[in-house]
Design a protein around this motif. Structure first.
Motif, PDB file in Angstrom:
ATOM      1  N   TYR A 152       0.844  -1.199   0.000  1.00  0.00           N
ATOM      2  CA  TYR A 152       0.000   0.000   0.000  1.00  0.00           C
ATOM      3  C   TYR A 152       0.880   1.250   0.000  1.00  0.00           C
ATOM      4  O   TYR A 152       2.034   1.191   0.434  1.00  0.00           O
ATOM      5  N   PRO A 153       0.329   2.387  -0.441  1.00  0.00           N
ATOM      6  CA  PRO A 153       1.135   3.610  -0.514  1.00  0.00           C
ATOM      7  C   PRO A 153       1.843   3.953   0.801  1.00  0.00           C
ATOM      8  O   PRO A 153       2.970   4.438   0.788  1.00  0.00           O
ATOM      9  N   HIS A 154       1.181   3.677   1.941  1.00  0.00           N
ATOM     10  CA  HIS A 154       1.807   4.105   3.203  1.00  0.00           C
ATOM     11  C   HIS A 154       3.069   3.316   3.519  1.00  0.00           C
ATOM     12  O   HIS A 154       3.815   3.658   4.428  1.00  0.00           O
ATOM     13  N   GLN A 155       3.311   2.242   2.766  1.00  0.00           N
ATOM     14  CA  GLN A 155       4.523   1.462   3.001  1.00  0.00           C
ATOM     15  C   GLN A 155       5.704   1.973   2.182  1.00  0.00           C
ATOM     16  O   GLN A 155       6.785   1.400   2.236  1.00  0.00           O
ATOM     17  N   PHE A 156       5.480   3.038   1.417  1.00  0.00           N
ATOM     18  CA  PHE A 156       6.552   3.598   0.596  1.00  0.00           C
ATOM     19  C   PHE A 156       6.995   4.958   1.145  1.00  0.00           C
ATOM     20  O   PHE A 156       6.214   5.660   1.775  1.00  0.00           O
ATOM     21  N   SER A 157       8.252   5.307   0.869  1.00  0.00           N
ATOM     22  CA  SER A 157       8.725   6.644   1.244  1.00  0.00           C
ATOM     23  C   SER A 157       8.253   7.648   0.189  1.00  0.00           C
ATOM     24  O   SER A 157       7.738   7.263  -0.860  1.00  0.00           O
ATOM     25  N   GLY A 158       8.449   8.926   0.457  1.00  0.00           N
ATOM     26  CA  GLY A 158       7.982   9.972  -0.452  1.00  0.00           C
ATOM     27  C   GLY A 158       8.544   9.816  -1.863  1.00  0.00           C
ATOM     28  O   GLY A 158       7.811   9.873  -2.848  1.00  0.00           O
ATOM     29  N   GLY A 159       9.837   9.590  -1.952  1.00  0.00           N
ATOM     30  CA  GLY A 159      10.465   9.462  -3.260  1.00  0.00           C
ATOM     31  C   GLY A 159       9.938   8.245  -4.008  1.00  0.00           C
ATOM     32  O   GLY A 159       9.711   8.290  -5.224  1.00  0.00           O
ATOM     33  N   MET A 160       9.741   7.134  -3.266  1.00  0.00           N
ATOM     34  CA  MET A 160       9.210   5.911  -3.871  1.00  0.00           C
ATOM     35  C   MET A 160       7.781   6.129  -4.350  1.00  0.00           C
ATOM     36  O   MET A 160       7.387   5.647  -5.410  1.00  0.00           O
ATOM     37  N   LYS A 161       7.006   6.879  -3.544  1.00  0.00           N
ATOM     38  CA  LYS A 161       5.629   7.165  -3.953  1.00  0.00           C
ATOM     39  C   LYS A 161       5.626   7.943  -5.259  1.00  0.00           C
ATOM     40  O   LYS A 161       4.817   7.685  -6.146  1.00  0.00           O
ATOM     41  N   GLN A 162       6.545   8.926  -5.365  1.00  0.00           N
ATOM     42  CA  GLN A 162       6.570   9.712  -6.592  1.00  0.00           C
ATOM     43  C   GLN A 162       6.955   8.818  -7.768  1.00  0.00           C
ATOM     44  O   GLN A 162       6.456   9.005  -8.872  1.00  0.00           O
ATOM     45  N   ARG A 163       7.783   7.818  -7.525  1.00  0.00           N
ATOM     46  CA  ARG A 163       8.110   6.863  -8.591  1.00  0.00           C
ATOM     47  C   ARG A 163       6.855   6.092  -9.007  1.00  0.00           C
ATOM     48  O   ARG A 163       6.640   5.828 -10.189  1.00  0.00           O
ATOM     49  N   VAL A 164       6.036   5.731  -8.019  1.00  0.00           N
ATOM     50  CA  VAL A 164       4.787   5.029  -8.349  1.00  0.00           C
ATOM     51  C   VAL A 164       3.888   5.938  -9.191  1.00  0.00           C
ATOM     52  O   VAL A 164       3.313   5.511 -10.197  1.00  0.00           O
ATOM     53  N   VAL A 165       3.799   7.213  -8.771  1.00  0.00           N
ATOM     54  CA  VAL A 165       2.968   8.163  -9.521  1.00  0.00           C
ATOM     55  C   VAL A 165       3.474   8.277 -10.960  1.00  0.00           C
ATOM     56  O   VAL A 165       2.698   8.300 -11.915  1.00  0.00           O
ATOM     57  N   ILE A 166       4.797   8.307 -11.110  1.00  0.00           N
ATOM     58  CA  ILE A 166       5.378   8.386 -12.453  1.00  0.00           C
ATOM     59  C   ILE A 166       5.063   7.109 -13.238  1.00  0.00           C
ATOM     60  O   ILE A 166       4.733   7.156 -14.422  1.00  0.00           O
ATOM     61  N   ALA A 167       5.128   5.965 -12.527  1.00  0.00           N
ATOM     62  CA  ALA A 167       4.799   4.690 -13.186  1.00  0.00           C
ATOM     63  C   ALA A 167       3.361   4.705 -13.701  1.00  0.00           C
ATOM     64  O   ALA A 167       3.087   4.260 -14.823  1.00  0.00           O
ATOM     65  N   ILE A 168       2.431   5.240 -12.883  1.00  0.00           N
ATOM     66  CA  ILE A 168       1.034   5.324 -13.320  1.00  0.00           C
ATOM     67  C   ILE A 168       0.932   6.169 -14.584  1.00  0.00           C
ATOM     68  O   ILE A 168       0.248   5.820 -15.547  1.00  0.00           O
ATOM     69  N   ALA A 169       1.675   7.290 -14.583  1.00  0.00           N
ATOM     70  CA  ALA A 169       1.596   8.202 -15.724  1.00  0.00           C
ATOM     71  C   ALA A 169       2.201   7.576 -16.980  1.00  0.00           C
ATOM     72  O   ALA A 169       1.739   7.831 -18.087  1.00  0.00           O
ATOM     73  N   LEU A 170       3.228   6.740 -16.807  1.00  0.00           N
ATOM     74  CA  LEU A 170       3.947   6.250 -17.979  1.00  0.00           C
ATOM     75  C   LEU A 170       3.445   4.913 -18.500  1.00  0.00           C
ATOM     76  O   LEU A 170       3.811   4.493 -19.589  1.00  0.00           O
ATOM     77  N   VAL A 171       2.594   4.241 -17.724  1.00  0.00           N
ATOM     78  CA  VAL A 171       2.280   2.850 -18.049  1.00  0.00           C
ATOM     79  C   VAL A 171       1.614   2.717 -19.414  1.00  0.00           C
ATOM     80  O   VAL A 171       1.814   1.732 -20.114  1.00  0.00           O
TER      81      VAL A 171
END
Lengths: 326, 311
Positions: A152-171
């Motif tokens: 879940y998002p709360h298990q990630f750090s801020g930088g990792m979360k932003q990587r997830v957000v980027i992954a969503i945008a790029l998928v």
């Protein structure tokens, strides 16, 4: 290079019963395939509103697009219906939001959040296995082990979360990526990591990008073109060299650069632009920068300046009128 | 998670002892002896003396409390002073009624409140919002006895469709249920609405929209899931309150529930009834709160993670 996006004379207002906020006042810019444009300006300059308008995600009740055109791949997005816009969002134009801490749904595992974007635009092309494989692939692409897709998002750090957000945008491999201050909420060390990664991915996937930021350092690192925004207008626009070099600049741009402390100078204090951004519910009649401008003349307070362009470098200021004529 | 639940169950023991002590002190500090209430005004001094002795009224207070608790450990709640019936037997009739009333009222209010709350939040400021919201405000502020009486007037007196009291047939519960659902459903609806309104302004909802989601997915899959968390908490609280607190509705429709049982006990200084009723109520309440916390953990992974850390 072919033109991907052309915004013409876009005007956006927020209307409530009490007041009308002029957020974007007639901006125009264009972006070619594979190019990155930086939208620079201080808070409240209308950068995020511009981005939300491109995706047609303004608040339905208050956000009104008064006029203008957004031509994307030859199609005017302001005339597209809701269904067409949904097809474009995520698949053709994707967005990275400012604050990764709040940009992810806290009660859904990140893998599913990435998967959703694919599923919405799938239309039966990919099987479930292919979708799952793609999710894992894109997670690895942004530097997150695929095994973490069920976290879940709360298990990630801020930088990792932003990587997830980027992954969503790029998928979905969009043609255009809008990054709204993607590194503002991150530590400086993580900022650099994320920025380098975004640059690499952009170059590898050939995505065009709109980089919204108030950090001129980021602009210098990633952008081809720059548009300086002030009070909902683009006051100066040109290539990276036009803005960062040369001596013809809008007084606001000069002030922006002047506000960056020089590491070699022995300055005691920072050097801000005096005054505040004008109230967007009550903009000045003339040039909106005139109350803060060191070169302000009487004409500036009365007459809105026209755009003066030399070799693609345009400045919206009375000071440069003669140059164009001559 | 299981460890956490066990821990919470163990923690209920001191809570219940505390409740019993408090209530015991309270009922016993009321002036007057139980016999005068139980035997009525005609009783002779000898009869009163004998009755009070039989229930151990002349023992010191700590001894009486200790004896009561000793019996309680064997699930012996004692005998009512007034009806002379075992409290346990009475409770086994009243508690199910209260649980049915509270459960159906909460289930009904959630069934009505959540969809209407979502609708009014999504269509904010339109008629679909204004009408349900203003109705909810009226219903939530209506006193339950008034609402119940209106329903009785219409459905029992005028049309004679439903009886105005009693619990013999399942459909006899309809009128009291309607009363409670109207009031608690309105509360749940207003809560869902405000929680939804707050959720749909969150950044992650914009993220979902930017992915190209349909409004249906945005609202039902993402927004509602997040907005429900405070709604669950409130539903649990209301459930606990309704177990013992639907007294007005219970009295109005002559439902022999736990609330009326305790109130009658208090009026007659019937110590075993008050004690038994209150302790059962406290235990039920504690179980409901535990259940809410467990449901909460399943709804919100962040809460679950916290429980894992606590073990």
């Amino acid at each position: 290079m072919s033109e991907l996006l052309h915004v013409k004379d876009l005007v956006v207002k927020y209307k409530t019963d009490l007041e009308t906020v002029s957020a974007v006042n007639g901006i125009s810019f264009s972006l070619n395939k594979g190019e990155t444009i930086g939208l620079v300006g201080e808070t409240g300059a209308g950068k995020t509103t511009t981005a939300m308008t491109l995706l047609r995600l303004l608040p339905e009740r208050t956000g009104k697009i008064e006029r203008g055109e957004i031509i994307f791949n030859g199609e005017n997005l302001l005339e597209a219906d809701k269904k067409r816009m949904r097809e474009i969002r995520g698949e053709k134009i994707a967005m990275i939001f400012q604050d990764p801490m709040t940009a992810l749904d806290p009660v859904m595992v990140v893998g599913d959040q990435i998967k959703e974007a694919l599923v919405f635009h799938n239309r039966g092309k990919l099987t479930n296995e292919q979708i799952d494989a793609r999710v894992e692939e894109v997670l690895e692409l942004v530097g997150i082990p695929a095994s973490r897709k069920n976290d879940y998002p709360h298990q990630f750090s801020g930088g990792m979360k932003q990587r997830v957000v980027i992954a969503i945008a790029l998928v979905c491999e969009p043609d255009l990526l809008i990054a709204d201050e993607p590194t503002t909420a991150l530590d400086v060390t993580i900022q650099a990591q994320v920025l380098i990664m975004m640059k690499e991915l952009r170059d590898r996937l050939g995505t065009s990008m709109i980089m919204i930021t108030h950090d001129l350092g980021i602009v210098a690192q990633v952008c081809d073109k720059v548009a300086v925004m002030y009070a909902g207008e683009i006051v100066e626009q040109g290539t990276l060299e036009d803005i960062f070099a040369g001596d013809r600049h809008h007084p606001y741009t000069v002030g922006l650069f002047g506000a960056i402390p020089n590491i070699n100078d022995d300055a005691e204090r920072l050097n801000p632009i005096d005054g505040l951004m004008p109230d967007p519910t009550n903009l000045p009649t003339g040039c909106s920068f005139s109350p803060r401008c060191p070169h302000c003349t009487e004409r500036c307070t009365l007459e809105h300046p026209a755009v003066h362009t030399v070799n693609g470098h345009s400045i919206s200021c009375h000071l440069f009128e003669k140059e164009v004529e001559g | 998670m299981i460890k956490y639940v066990l821990k919470r169950l163990l923690m209920m023991i001191p809570v219940l002892i505390g409740v019993s002590l408090l209530i015991f002190l309270l009922v016993n500090s009321v002036p007057g002896d139980p016999a005068s209430y139980a035997l009525g005004a005609d009783a002779t001094a000898e009869q009163i003396q004998a009755f009070n002795e039989s229930i151990g009224y002349y023992d010191p207070l700590p001894v009486r409390y200790f004896n009561y608790m000793k019996d309680l450990l064997r699930f012996d709640f004692g005998t009512s002073y007034v009806s002379r019936l075992p409290v346990m037997g009475e409770l086994s009739v009243k508690v199910p009624i209260s649980i049915i009333v509270a459960f159906t009222a909460i289930a009904g209010s959630l069934l009505v409140g959540i969809p209407l709350g979502v609708l009014s939040a999504v269509k904010q400021y339109s008629l679909l919002d204004v009408i349900p919201t203003s109705m909810a405000i009226c219903l939530a502020s209506a006193p339950s006895f008034w609402l119940g009486l209106l329903l009785m007037l219409e459905f029992s007196l005028r049309h004679q469709w439903l009886p105005s009291f009693g619990v013999e047939k399942p459909w006899w519960f309809i009128l009291p249920m309607l009363t409670l659902v109207a009031i608690y459903g309105s509360n749940q609806m207003r809560l869902t609405r405000s929680s939804m309104l707050e959720t749909i302004r969150q950044d992650y909802i914009s993220t979902v929209r930017a992915k190209g989601a349909t409004e249906r997915v945005v609202i039902w899959r993402h927004a509602l899931k997040n907005a429900l968390l405070p709604v669950i908490t409130a539903a649990g609280n209301n459930f606990g309150i309704l177990l013992g607190g639907a007294i007005v509705t219970e009295t109005l429709f002559s439902l022999p529930g736990l609330g009326t049982f305790i109130v009658n006990g208090v009026k007659q200084k019937d110590v075993p009834v008050v004690m038994g009723g209150t302790i059962t109520l406290a235990a039920l309440f504690a179980f409901v709160m535990l259940a809410v916390d467990v449901i909460y953990a399943f709804a919100d992974p962040r809460v679950k993670a916290r429980y894992k850390k606590m073990k």
